[in-house]
Design a protein around this motif. Structure first.
Motif, PDB file in Angstrom:
ATOM      1  N   PRO A  92      44.848  16.125  70.067  1.00 30.92           N
ATOM      2  CA  PRO A  92      44.949  14.689  69.774  1.00 30.92           C
ATOM      3  C   PRO A  92      46.378  14.149  69.869  1.00 30.92           C
ATOM      4  O   PRO A  92      46.572  12.940  70.017  1.00 30.92           O
ATOM      5  N   ASP A  93      47.374  15.027  69.814  1.00 33.74           N
ATOM      6  CA  ASP A  93      48.764  14.582  69.973  1.00 33.74           C
ATOM      7  C   ASP A  93      49.098  14.286  71.439  1.00 33.74           C
ATOM      8  O   ASP A  93      50.093  13.630  71.721  1.00 33.74           O
ATOM      9  N   LYS A  94      48.263  14.772  72.371  1.00 32.87           N
ATOM     10  CA  LYS A  94      48.527  14.581  73.800  1.00 32.87           C
ATOM     11  C   LYS A  94      47.536  13.637  74.481  1.00 32.87           C
ATOM     12  O   LYS A  94      47.766  13.218  75.601  1.00 32.87           O
ATOM     13  N   TRP A  95      46.432  13.342  73.799  1.00 28.00           N
ATOM     14  CA  TRP A  95      45.378  12.531  74.391  1.00 28.00           C
ATOM     15  C   TRP A  95      45.016  11.378  73.470  1.00 28.00           C
ATOM     16  O   TRP A  95      45.062  11.506  72.251  1.00 28.00           O
ATOM     17  N   GLU A  96      44.628  10.257  74.065  1.00 29.16           N
ATOM     18  CA  GLU A  96      44.151   9.118  73.285  1.00 29.16           C
ATOM     19  C   GLU A  96      42.828   8.623  73.847  1.00 29.16           C
ATOM     20  O   GLU A  96      42.288   9.228  74.776  1.00 29.16           O
ATOM     21  N   ASN A  97      42.327   7.536  73.287  1.00 26.52           N
ATOM     22  CA  ASN A  97      41.066   6.938  73.739  1.00 26.52           C
ATOM     23  C   ASN A  97      39.953   7.972  73.796  1.00 26.52           C
ATOM     24  O   ASN A  97      39.320   8.161  74.836  1.00 26.52           O
ATOM     25  N   GLU A  98      39.757   8.643  72.677  1.00 27.12           N
ATOM     26  CA  GLU A  98      38.707   9.653  72.575  1.00 27.12           C
ATOM     27  C   GLU A  98      38.884  10.751  73.631  1.00 27.12           C
ATOM     28  O   GLU A  98      37.912  11.200  74.244  1.00 27.12           O
ATOM     29  N   PHE A  99      40.132  11.136  73.860  1.00 27.62           N
ATOM     30  CA  PHE A  99      40.507  12.236  74.752  1.00 27.62           C
ATOM     31  C   PHE A  99      40.272  11.945  76.227  1.00 27.62           C
ATOM     32  O   PHE A  99      40.165  12.860  77.026  1.00 27.62           O
ATOM     33  N   SER A 100      40.248  10.653  76.587  1.00 24.02           N
ATOM     34  CA  SER A 100      39.997  10.299  77.988  1.00 24.02           C
ATOM     35  C   SER A 100      41.256   9.862  78.739  1.00 24.02           C
ATOM     36  O   SER A 100      41.194   9.711  79.958  1.00 24.02           O
ATOM     37  N   SER A 101      42.369   9.682  78.058  1.00 21.94           N
ATOM     38  CA  SER A 101      43.610   9.334  78.757  1.00 21.94           C
ATOM     39  C   SER A 101      44.790   9.996  78.061  1.00 21.94           C
ATOM     40  O   SER A 101      44.824  10.137  76.840  1.00 21.94           O
ATOM     41  N   ARG A 102      45.742  10.408  78.882  1.00 25.39           N
ATOM     42  CA  ARG A 102      46.929  11.098  78.379  1.00 25.39           C
ATOM     43  C   ARG A 102      47.854  10.105  77.692  1.00 25.39           C
ATOM     44  O   ARG A 102      48.027   8.978  78.163  1.00 25.39           O
ATOM     45  N   LYS A 103      48.476  10.550  76.613  1.00 23.30           N
ATOM     46  CA  LYS A 103      49.500   9.745  75.957  1.00 23.30           C
ATOM     47  C   LYS A 103      50.759   9.799  76.798  1.00 23.30           C
ATOM     48  O   LYS A 103      51.052  10.794  77.469  1.00 23.30           O
ATOM     49  N   GLU A 104      51.514   8.738  76.765  1.00 17.16           N
ATOM     50  CA  GLU A 104      52.797   8.702  77.469  1.00 17.16           C
ATOM     51  C   GLU A 104      53.764   9.669  76.795  1.00 17.16           C
ATOM     52  O   GLU A 104      53.791   9.752  75.571  1.00 17.16           O
ATOM     53  N   PRO A 105      54.582  10.388  77.589  1.00 13.94           N
ATOM     54  CA  PRO A 105      55.538  11.347  77.003  1.00 13.94           C
ATOM     55  C   PRO A 105      56.632  10.669  76.227  1.00 13.94           C
ATOM     56  O   PRO A 105      56.926   9.543  76.343  1.00 13.94           O
TER      57      PRO A 105
END
Length: 105
Positions: A92-105
């Motif tokens: 969850p620290d690397k993915w958002e929107n229910e794990f459908s898009s990567r978080k910005e670094p």
């Protein structure tokens, strides 16, 4: 060849799998069952496509384990087989929107 979830499901339904050494090690390491991988493909959707991967185009599938836990599978498709590359529970620290898009670094 373009990869579609329908094509992946067809191969899955036929039992046309090639399990790489890498995915088998990751499944054991992460406590993921082979049945979870099959379930993920049968209920999942394609998040990312990697058309230039070698030796076959591949993609990232978001689905869930049999128990309902979000699961990512990287799978290639070629020679009428699913080439299972890796599987992991998304962080969850690397993915958002229910794990459908990567978080910005």
């Amino acid at each position: 060849m373009e990869i579609s979830i329908e094509y992946l499901r067809t191969l899955c339904g036929k039992g046309h799998f090639k399990w790489t050494t890498h995915i088998l090690a990751r499944l054991q390491e992460r406590g993921i069952q082979p049945s979870d991988v099959k379930h993920c493909i049968s209920v999942g959707s394609i998040l990312e496509v990697y058309p230039d991967n070698h030796p076959f185009p591949s993609c990232l599938v978001l689905g869930c384990s049999i128990s309902g836990r979000p699961l990512h599978i990287v799978v290639g498709a070629g020679e009428d087989f699913l080439w299972l590359i890796t599987a992991y529970y998304p962080d969850p620290d690397k993915w958002e929107n229910e794990f459908s898009s990567r978080k910005e670094p």
